[in-house]
Design a protein around this motif. Structure first.
Motif, PDB file in Angstrom:
ATOM      1  N   LEU A   1      -0.300   5.053   8.460  1.00 10.78           N
ATOM      2  CA  LEU A   1      -1.160   6.174   8.853  1.00 10.78           C
ATOM      3  C   LEU A   1      -1.368   6.091  10.368  1.00 10.78           C
ATOM      4  O   LEU A   1      -1.823   5.063  10.879  1.00 10.78           O
ATOM      5  CB  LEU A   1      -2.502   6.045   8.106  1.00 10.78           C
TER       6      LEU A   1
ATOM      7  N   TYR B   1      -5.830   4.747  -1.098  1.00 10.21           N
ATOM      8  CA  TYR B   1      -7.035   3.920  -1.147  1.00 10.21           C
ATOM      9  C   TYR B   1      -7.235   3.335  -2.537  1.00 10.21           C
ATOM     10  O   TYR B   1      -7.612   2.172  -2.687  1.00 10.21           O
ATOM     11  CB  TYR B   1      -8.249   4.740  -0.685  1.00 10.21           C
TER      12      TYR B   1
ATOM     13  N   GLY C   1      -3.285   6.348  13.345  1.00 17.66           N
ATOM     14  CA  GLY C   1      -4.700   6.439  13.685  1.00 17.66           C
ATOM     15  C   GLY C   1      -4.914   7.089  15.042  1.00 17.66           C
ATOM     16  O   GLY C   1      -4.160   6.853  15.991  1.00 17.66           O
ATOM     17  N   ILE C   2      -5.964   7.891  15.118  1.00 14.81           N
ATOM     18  CA  ILE C   2      -6.314   8.546  16.374  1.00 14.81           C
ATOM     19  C   ILE C   2      -7.056   7.554  17.272  1.00 14.81           C
ATOM     20  O   ILE C   2      -6.940   7.581  18.492  1.00 14.81           O
ATOM     21  CB  ILE C   2      -7.136   9.817  16.082  1.00 14.81           C
ATOM     22  N   THR C   3      -7.791   6.624  16.650  1.00 20.80           N
ATOM     23  CA  THR C   3      -8.443   5.567  17.424  1.00 20.80           C
ATOM     24  C   THR C   3      -7.384   4.713  18.112  1.00 20.80           C
ATOM     25  O   THR C   3      -7.478   4.429  19.308  1.00 20.80           O
ATOM     26  CB  THR C   3      -9.300   4.675  16.497  1.00 20.80           C
TER      27      THR C   3
ATOM     28  N   CYS D   1      -8.187  -1.290  14.239  1.00 20.43           N
ATOM     29  CA  CYS D   1      -8.952  -0.159  14.763  1.00 20.43           C
ATOM     30  C   CYS D   1      -8.907   1.046  13.835  1.00 20.43           C
ATOM     31  O   CYS D   1      -7.947   1.264  13.116  1.00 20.43           O
ATOM     32  CB  CYS D   1      -8.447   0.218  16.149  1.00 20.43           C
ATOM     33  N   GLY D   2     -10.002   1.811  13.870  1.00 19.00           N
ATOM     34  CA  GLY D   2     -10.128   3.032  13.080  1.00 19.00           C
ATOM     35  C   GLY D   2     -11.457   3.690  13.423  1.00 19.00           C
ATOM     36  O   GLY D   2     -12.304   3.062  14.071  1.00 19.00           O
ATOM     37  N   THR D   3     -11.653   4.917  12.991  1.00 15.22           N
ATOM     38  CA  THR D   3     -12.844   5.673  13.379  1.00 15.22           C
ATOM     39  C   THR D   3     -14.148   4.978  12.976  1.00 15.22           C
ATOM     40  O   THR D   3     -15.093   4.920  13.759  1.00 15.22           O
ATOM     41  CB  THR D   3     -12.796   7.082  12.755  1.00 15.22           C
TER      42      THR D   3
ATOM     43  N   GLY E   1      -6.165  -1.803   4.845  1.00 14.38           N
ATOM     44  CA  GLY E   1      -6.394  -0.713   3.894  1.00 14.38           C
ATOM     45  C   GLY E   1      -6.748   0.598   4.576  1.00 14.38           C
ATOM     46  O   GLY E   1      -6.368   1.666   4.124  1.00 14.38           O
ATOM     47  N   GLY E   2      -7.483   0.529   5.683  1.00 20.74           N
ATOM     48  CA  GLY E   2      -7.909   1.749   6.363  1.00 20.74           C
ATOM     49  C   GLY E   2      -7.992   1.606   7.865  1.00 20.74           C
ATOM     50  O   GLY E   2      -8.689   2.385   8.520  1.00 20.74           O
ATOM     51  N   MET E   3      -7.281   0.631   8.422  1.00 17.63           N
ATOM     52  CA  MET E   3      -7.285   0.444   9.883  1.00 17.63           C
ATOM     53  C   MET E   3      -5.904   0.019  10.360  1.00 17.63           C
ATOM     54  O   MET E   3      -5.199  -0.705   9.656  1.00 17.63           O
ATOM     55  CB  MET E   3      -8.286  -0.659  10.276  1.00 17.63           C
ATOM     56  N   ASN E   4      -5.547   0.443  11.557  1.00 18.34           N
ATOM     57  CA  ASN E   4      -4.276   0.043  12.169  1.00 18.34           C
ATOM     58  C   ASN E   4      -4.413  -1.316  12.842  1.00 18.34           C
ATOM     59  O   ASN E   4      -5.522  -1.750  13.157  1.00 18.34           O
ATOM     60  CB  ASN E   4      -3.837   1.082  13.211  1.00 18.34           C
TER      61      ASN E   4
ATOM     62  N   ARG F   1       0.833  -1.208   0.000  1.00 17.37           N
ATOM     63  CA  ARG F   1       0.000   0.000   0.000  1.00 17.37           C
ATOM     64  C   ARG F   1       0.859   1.246   0.000  1.00 17.37           C
ATOM     65  O   ARG F   1       0.436   2.310  -0.411  1.00 17.37           O
ATOM     66  CB  ARG F   1      -0.998  -0.036   1.164  1.00 17.37           C
TER      67      ARG F   1
HETATM   68  C1  LIG Z   1      -7.972   6.805   8.628  1.00 15.21           C
HETATM   69  C2  LIG Z   1      -7.053   5.635   8.590  1.00 15.21           C
HETATM   70  C3  LIG Z   1      -6.786   4.840   9.726  1.00 15.21           C
HETATM   71  C4  LIG Z   1      -7.479   5.032  11.040  1.00 15.21           C
HETATM   72  O1  LIG Z   1      -7.303   6.302  11.586  1.00 15.21           O
HETATM   73  P1  LIG Z   1      -8.328   6.842  12.678  1.00 15.21           P
HETATM   74  O2  LIG Z   1      -7.811   8.188  13.011  1.00 15.21           O
HETATM   75  O3  LIG Z   1      -8.234   5.910  13.823  1.00 15.21           O
HETATM   76  O4  LIG Z   1      -9.663   6.836  12.054  1.00 15.21           O
HETATM   77  C5  LIG Z   1      -5.872   3.813   9.604  1.00 15.21           C
HETATM   78  N1  LIG Z   1      -5.263   3.553   8.427  1.00 15.21           N
HETATM   79  C6  LIG Z   1      -5.505   4.284   7.320  1.00 15.21           C
HETATM   80  C7  LIG Z   1      -4.807   3.928   6.057  1.00 15.21           C
HETATM   81  C8  LIG Z   1      -6.402   5.338   7.363  1.00 15.21           C
HETATM   82  O5  LIG Z   1      -6.647   6.043   6.242  1.00 15.21           O
END
Ligand SMILES: *Cc1c(COP(=O)(O)O)cnc(C)c1O
Length: 368
Positions: free
Chosen positions: A270, A217, A272-274, A314-316, A248-251, A202
């Motif tokens: 990335l 993405y 993540g704030i979560t 985890c992610g938002t 792809g979008g979560m840690n 990625r």
């Molecule tokens: C947004 C995102 C996250 C999670 O970030 P949060 O701030 O927890 O929502 C993780 N990985 C990727 C690639 C993201 O775009």
């Protein structure tokens, strides 16, 4: 217009937003019908916010206007070279009716970091916060009050200058739209199955992995369809040294037998704030937390030996999802299931929805 004082940190005066009401706004009955079953990312509120930026004029023409299509020149740079960034953050309705969001300063600062990497202008954090408040001022009724429901806020910024040369655009737009979101997991949180992407990455060293940008993405869609073909829900990426990066979008977070919590850390992940918030809650409980490289071998051997007792993402959007299975081309590893992931999830959402004390000062009220 909401009244906000001069920002004490930056000395910036608040922007003066013009507000044009949507005359075709949904009525209460139509809105309630949508909020009864909002899904995710399909329905949008009645208004949107935008702020223009140009090299000469800086940030200008802040507006609240009816939600609707954006008119763009076909030569707008974003359509050709992908100069774009975004954020994802939620607004939560508390039992007393008030509307709050969670650590928006962190999203504002991350939007600035993403902007630097994509050679876009940095929106001052006070303007970012004000944009959220302005939208809630007109569309606050769209924040649902059901269990695990929220209003998903999507700030984004893109190069709108009509110019086919390759350089940072001189004209940029910042927008904020909002979409009511239902409970991510209907009928309770379920563990997900993860496909190990071996053919695609990625992000690369020095690339855009740490920025929240559409291109990352776009690059994840093909490996994600490979995951579906292999009957998996999500895909996990490795770096060039076979260290675990993220989905792809979560840690990703690993829990060890001795209570240590480990999460991959590198310049191409990335932040993540979560994840940051869950790890803080874990530290508050006495867990030792490490950010470091985690190789695929460490993951697989840790699970086989029993050293790793839980793995979650985890992610938002989904908050926390336990990982139930890791599937590769020639193996399937069932993952151990523990209770920490769901306990931390509960603790975090209790703070977000105002059911537990906000010890870290993470909540930010949007409707007052
Ligand atoms: C947004 C995102 C996250 C999670 O970030 P949060 O701030 O927890 O929502 C993780 N990985 C990727 C690639 C993201 O775009």
């Amino acid at each position: 217009m909401t009244t906000i004082d001069t920002d004490p940190d930056t000395g910036l005066d608040p922007l003066e937003f013009s507000v044009t009401r949507n005359l075709a706004a949904k009525n209460a009955a139509e809105r309630d019908a949508i909020l009864a079953s909002p899904g995710f990312g399909q329905n949008f509120t009645d208004h949107m916010v935008d702020i223009c930026w140009s090299v000469r004029g800086g940030w200008h023409r802040p507006r609240v206007s009816p939600y609707g299509p954006i008119s763009l020149d076909p030569a707008a740079a974003v359509l050709h070279y992908g100069q774009e960034i975004f954020e994802g953050i939620k607004a939560y309705r508390h039992a007393d009716g008030s509307v709050h969001t969670f650590r928006p300063d962190q999203n504002g600062r991350r939007l600035q970091r993403s902007a630097r990497r994509l050679a876009l202008p940095e929106l001052p954090v006070p303007y970012f916060l004000q944009s959220l408040r302005e939208l809630i001022a007109v569309d606050g009724a769209w924040v649902p009050s059901g269990d695990d429901q929220s209003l998903y806020l999507r700030p984004f910024m893109f190069a709108k200058e009509a110019f086919l040369g390759v350089r940072p655009a001189h004209k940029v737009a910042y927008y904020l739209i909002a979409s009511p979101a239902g409970a991510y997991f209907k009928g309770g949180v379920k563990p997900v199955s993860i496909w190990l992407s071996e053919d695609y990455s990625r992000a690369g060293k020095g690339g855009t992995g740490a920025a929240k940008t559409g291109g990352n993405y776009a690059a994840s869609l093909l490996p994600q369809s490979e995951a579906y073909e292999n009957e998996c829900d999500q895909v996990v990426f490795l770096d060039q040294d076979r260290n675990v990066e993220e989905l792809g979008g979560m840690n990703v977070v690993f829990v060890y037998k001795d209570g240590t919590i480990v999460t991959p850390q590198s310049d191409s992940i990335l932040e993540g704030i979560t994840r940051d918030s869950l790890l803080q809650l874990a530290r508050d409980r006495g867990h030792h937390v490490e950010g470091r490289n985690v190789s695929l071998d460490e993951w697989r051997q840790g699970v086989a030996s029993g050293d790793i007792v839980e793995v979650f993402a985890c992610g938002t959007a989904a908050v926390v999802t336990p990982i139930g299975t890791l599937k590769g081309r020639d193996f399937i590893d069932e993952q151990p299931t523990g209770t920490l992931a769901l306990e931390l999830r509960q603790e975090l959402t209790d703070i977000q929805y105002g059911r537990a004390e906000d010890k870290h000062g993470w909540l930010y009220r949007l409707d007052a």
